[in-house]
Design a protein around this motif. Sequence first.
Motif, PDB file in Angstrom:
ATOM      1  N   PRO A 152      -6.744  -8.198 -21.692  1.00 46.74           N
ATOM      2  CA  PRO A 152      -5.305  -7.964 -21.585  1.00 46.74           C
ATOM      3  C   PRO A 152      -4.983  -7.115 -20.357  1.00 46.74           C
ATOM      4  CG  PRO A 152      -6.211  -6.455 -23.196  1.00 46.74           C
ATOM      5  CD  PRO A 152      -7.343  -7.349 -22.729  1.00 46.74           C
ATOM      6  N   ARG A 153      -3.809  -7.324 -19.827  1.00 46.93           N
ATOM      7  CA  ARG A 153      -3.326  -6.529 -18.701  1.00 46.93           C
ATOM      8  C   ARG A 153      -2.500  -5.376 -19.250  1.00 46.93           C
ATOM      9  NH1 ARG A 153      -0.415 -10.252 -14.714  1.00 46.93           N
ATOM     10  NH2 ARG A 153       0.050  -8.252 -13.805  1.00 46.93           N
ATOM     11  N   PRO A 154      -2.385  -4.290 -18.474  1.00 45.10           N
ATOM     12  CA  PRO A 154      -1.580  -3.169 -18.970  1.00 45.10           C
ATOM     13  C   PRO A 154      -0.117  -3.558 -19.136  1.00 45.10           C
ATOM     14  CG  PRO A 154      -2.295  -2.792 -16.701  1.00 45.10           C
ATOM     15  CD  PRO A 154      -2.949  -4.042 -17.159  1.00 45.10           C
ATOM     16  N   LYS A 155       0.494  -3.031 -20.197  1.00 46.36           N
ATOM     17  CA  LYS A 155       1.911  -3.281 -20.439  1.00 46.36           C
ATOM     18  C   LYS A 155       2.757  -2.109 -19.995  1.00 46.36           C
ATOM     19  CE  LYS A 155       1.126  -6.490 -24.133  1.00 46.36           C
ATOM     20  NZ  LYS A 155       0.507  -6.586 -25.388  1.00 46.36           N
ATOM     21  N   LEU A 156       2.146  -0.936 -19.996  1.00 42.68           N
ATOM     22  CA  LEU A 156       2.820   0.281 -19.563  1.00 42.68           C
ATOM     23  C   LEU A 156       1.910   1.009 -18.572  1.00 42.68           C
ATOM     24  CD1 LEU A 156       4.104   1.544 -23.024  1.00 42.68           C
ATOM     25  CD2 LEU A 156       5.467   0.463 -21.253  1.00 42.68           C
ATOM     26  N   LYS A 157       2.516   1.859 -17.746  1.00 43.83           N
ATOM     27  CA  LYS A 157       1.752   2.567 -16.725  1.00 43.83           C
ATOM     28  C   LYS A 157       1.145   3.862 -17.247  1.00 43.83           C
ATOM     29  CE  LYS A 157       5.349   1.624 -13.524  1.00 43.83           C
ATOM     30  NZ  LYS A 157       6.133   2.111 -12.429  1.00 43.83           N
ATOM     31  N   TYR A 158       0.034   4.248 -16.638  1.00 44.48           N
ATOM     32  CA  TYR A 158      -0.555   5.578 -16.741  1.00 44.48           C
ATOM     33  C   TYR A 158      -0.751   6.061 -18.180  1.00 44.48           C
ATOM     34  CZ  TYR A 158       1.139   5.320 -11.971  1.00 44.48           C
ATOM     35  OH  TYR A 158       1.414   4.912 -10.701  1.00 44.48           O
ATOM     36  N   GLY A 159      -1.231   5.218 -19.041  1.00 49.87           N
ATOM     37  CA  GLY A 159      -1.588   5.644 -20.390  1.00 49.87           C
ATOM     38  C   GLY A 159      -0.417   5.935 -21.313  1.00 49.87           C
ATOM     39  N   GLN A 160       0.770   5.439 -20.984  1.00 54.70           N
ATOM     40  CA  GLN A 160       1.909   5.617 -21.885  1.00 54.70           C
ATOM     41  C   GLN A 160       1.611   4.871 -23.176  1.00 54.70           C
ATOM     42  OE1 GLN A 160       4.888   3.864 -19.393  1.00 54.70           O
ATOM     43  NE2 GLN A 160       5.636   5.847 -18.673  1.00 54.70           N
ATOM     44  N   ALA A 199       0.821  -1.217   0.000  1.00 53.48           N
ATOM     45  CA  ALA A 199       0.000   0.000   0.000  1.00 53.48           C
ATOM     46  C   ALA A 199       0.851   1.262   0.000  1.00 53.48           C
ATOM     47  CB  ALA A 199      -0.941  -0.001   1.207  1.00 53.48           C
ATOM     48  N   LEU A 200       1.861   1.307   0.842  1.00 53.09           N
ATOM     49  CA  LEU A 200       2.694   2.504   0.930  1.00 53.09           C
ATOM     50  C   LEU A 200       3.478   2.711  -0.357  1.00 53.09           C
ATOM     51  CD1 LEU A 200       3.725   4.897   2.561  1.00 53.09           C
ATOM     52  CD2 LEU A 200       5.480   3.386   3.512  1.00 53.09           C
ATOM     53  N   SER A 201       4.055   1.661  -0.866  1.00 52.86           N
ATOM     54  CA  SER A 201       4.813   1.741  -2.119  1.00 52.86           C
ATOM     55  C   SER A 201       3.922   2.261  -3.252  1.00 52.86           C
ATOM     56  CB  SER A 201       5.363   0.360  -2.465  1.00 52.86           C
ATOM     57  OG  SER A 201       5.915   0.335  -3.740  1.00 52.86           O
ATOM     58  N   PHE A 202       2.707   1.716  -3.323  1.00 52.71           N
ATOM     59  CA  PHE A 202       1.767   2.154  -4.346  1.00 52.71           C
ATOM     60  C   PHE A 202       1.461   3.645  -4.214  1.00 52.71           C
ATOM     61  CE2 PHE A 202      -2.624   3.201  -5.426  1.00 52.71           C
ATOM     62  CZ  PHE A 202      -2.655   2.863  -6.769  1.00 52.71           C
ATOM     63  N   LEU A 203       1.149   4.085  -2.993  1.00 52.45           N
ATOM     64  CA  LEU A 203       0.806   5.487  -2.790  1.00 52.45           C
ATOM     65  C   LEU A 203       1.961   6.403  -3.170  1.00 52.45           C
ATOM     66  CD1 LEU A 203      -1.268   7.603  -1.806  1.00 52.45           C
ATOM     67  CD2 LEU A 203      -0.237   7.380   0.456  1.00 52.45           C
ATOM     68  N   VAL A 204       3.161   6.067  -2.740  1.00 50.91           N
ATOM     69  CA  VAL A 204       4.328   6.915  -3.025  1.00 50.91           C
ATOM     70  C   VAL A 204       4.590   6.989  -4.524  1.00 50.91           C
ATOM     71  CG1 VAL A 204       6.825   7.124  -2.725  1.00 50.91           C
ATOM     72  CG2 VAL A 204       5.379   6.598  -0.761  1.00 50.91           C
ATOM     73  N   LYS A 205       4.554   5.847  -5.203  1.00 52.16           N
ATOM     74  CA  LYS A 205       4.797   5.843  -6.650  1.00 52.16           C
ATOM     75  C   LYS A 205       3.701   6.587  -7.399  1.00 52.16           C
ATOM     76  CE  LYS A 205       7.409   1.560  -6.745  1.00 52.16           C
ATOM     77  NZ  LYS A 205       7.385   0.130  -7.086  1.00 52.16           N
ATOM     78  N   THR A 206       2.464   6.364  -6.995  1.00 49.45           N
ATOM     79  CA  THR A 206       1.331   6.945  -7.701  1.00 49.45           C
ATOM     80  C   THR A 206       1.208   8.439  -7.442  1.00 49.45           C
ATOM     81  OG1 THR A 206       0.212   4.823  -7.506  1.00 49.45           O
ATOM     82  CG2 THR A 206      -1.138   6.690  -8.104  1.00 49.45           C
ATOM     83  N   LYS A 212       1.465  -6.683  -4.723  1.00 51.67           N
ATOM     84  CA  LYS A 212       2.721  -7.424  -4.944  1.00 51.67           C
ATOM     85  C   LYS A 212       2.435  -8.905  -5.183  1.00 51.67           C
ATOM     86  CE  LYS A 212       5.538  -4.571  -1.884  1.00 51.67           C
ATOM     87  NZ  LYS A 212       6.258  -4.587  -0.604  1.00 51.67           N
ATOM     88  N   ASN A 213       3.034  -9.416  -6.231  1.00 47.56           N
ATOM     89  CA  ASN A 213       2.879 -10.833  -6.591  1.00 47.56           C
ATOM     90  C   ASN A 213       1.412 -11.253  -6.688  1.00 47.56           C
ATOM     91  OD1 ASN A 213       5.753 -11.232  -6.549  1.00 47.56           O
ATOM     92  ND2 ASN A 213       5.621 -11.318  -4.320  1.00 47.56           N
ATOM     93  N   GLN A 214       0.566 -10.307  -7.029  1.00 55.19           N
ATOM     94  CA  GLN A 214      -0.872 -10.529  -7.200  1.00 55.19           C
ATOM     95  C   GLN A 214      -1.533 -11.068  -5.925  1.00 55.19           C
ATOM     96  OE1 GLN A 214      -1.586 -12.893 -10.720  1.00 55.19           O
ATOM     97  NE2 GLN A 214      -0.266 -11.614 -11.958  1.00 55.19           N
ATOM     98  N   ILE A 266       1.573  -3.731 -11.934  1.00 63.22           N
ATOM     99  CA  ILE A 266       2.419  -2.813 -12.694  1.00 63.22           C
ATOM    100  C   ILE A 266       2.450  -1.421 -12.059  1.00 63.22           C
ATOM    101  CG2 ILE A 266       0.653  -1.990 -14.313  1.00 63.22           C
ATOM    102  CD1 ILE A 266       2.797  -2.148 -16.517  1.00 63.22           C
ATOM    103  N   TYR A 267       1.407  -1.086 -11.276  1.00 59.00           N
ATOM    104  CA  TYR A 267       1.315   0.237 -10.667  1.00 59.00           C
ATOM    105  C   TYR A 267       1.959   0.332  -9.289  1.00 59.00           C
ATOM    106  CZ  TYR A 267      -1.814   0.971 -14.537  1.00 59.00           C
ATOM    107  OH  TYR A 267      -2.337   1.053 -15.797  1.00 59.00           O
TER     108      TYR A 267
END
Length: 164
Positions: free
Chosen positions: A154-162, A57-64, A139-141, A134-135
């Motif tokens: 399909p799952r995303p291959k790139l983040k945030y609409g790249q 959760a923390l990793s996700f928030l910081v990255k996002t 972690k590890n689903q 990916i976001y």
Amino acid sequence: MKRREFIKFSTFTFIAFKSTEVFAKVFTKEDLLILENLFEILFPKTKEMPSSKQFGALSFLVKTINHSSFNNSDKSFVLQGLKDFNSSFPNFINLEKQKKEKLIYEIVNSNDYAQSWLSKLVYYGIEALLGDPIYGGNKNQIGWQSLRHSVGYPRPKLKYGQKL
């Protein structure tokens, strides 16, 4: 400088300043520790579900939150709420787990602002638990596995609409 150029420059500078003002803020080590503790209270490990540390959760928030597509008002709210929480409860980190839980329960039931802020953290915690790894969360689903969720394709291959 001509009047029109000055107005355009002033407007551009103001817009540029306002749009980067929120993104210039960063988390301190203490902020991260407080958020990590809060997430562990909001998302404790249970028999069926992983803890916030396990699903990231923390990793996700910081990255996002540091991505340019993150909602500015949410970012301001999360950061200001963290600042307010830290100034209101400077010894939070030093409390025993049960006292931390009691404190969170009390402020949620007595303060609308704190309730809204913690609800926002829960919202992003749920995104971290259930979003595509990916976001930066799930972690590890582990979130999907705990719910026995079948991954969609399909799952995303790139983040945030790249673009590919």
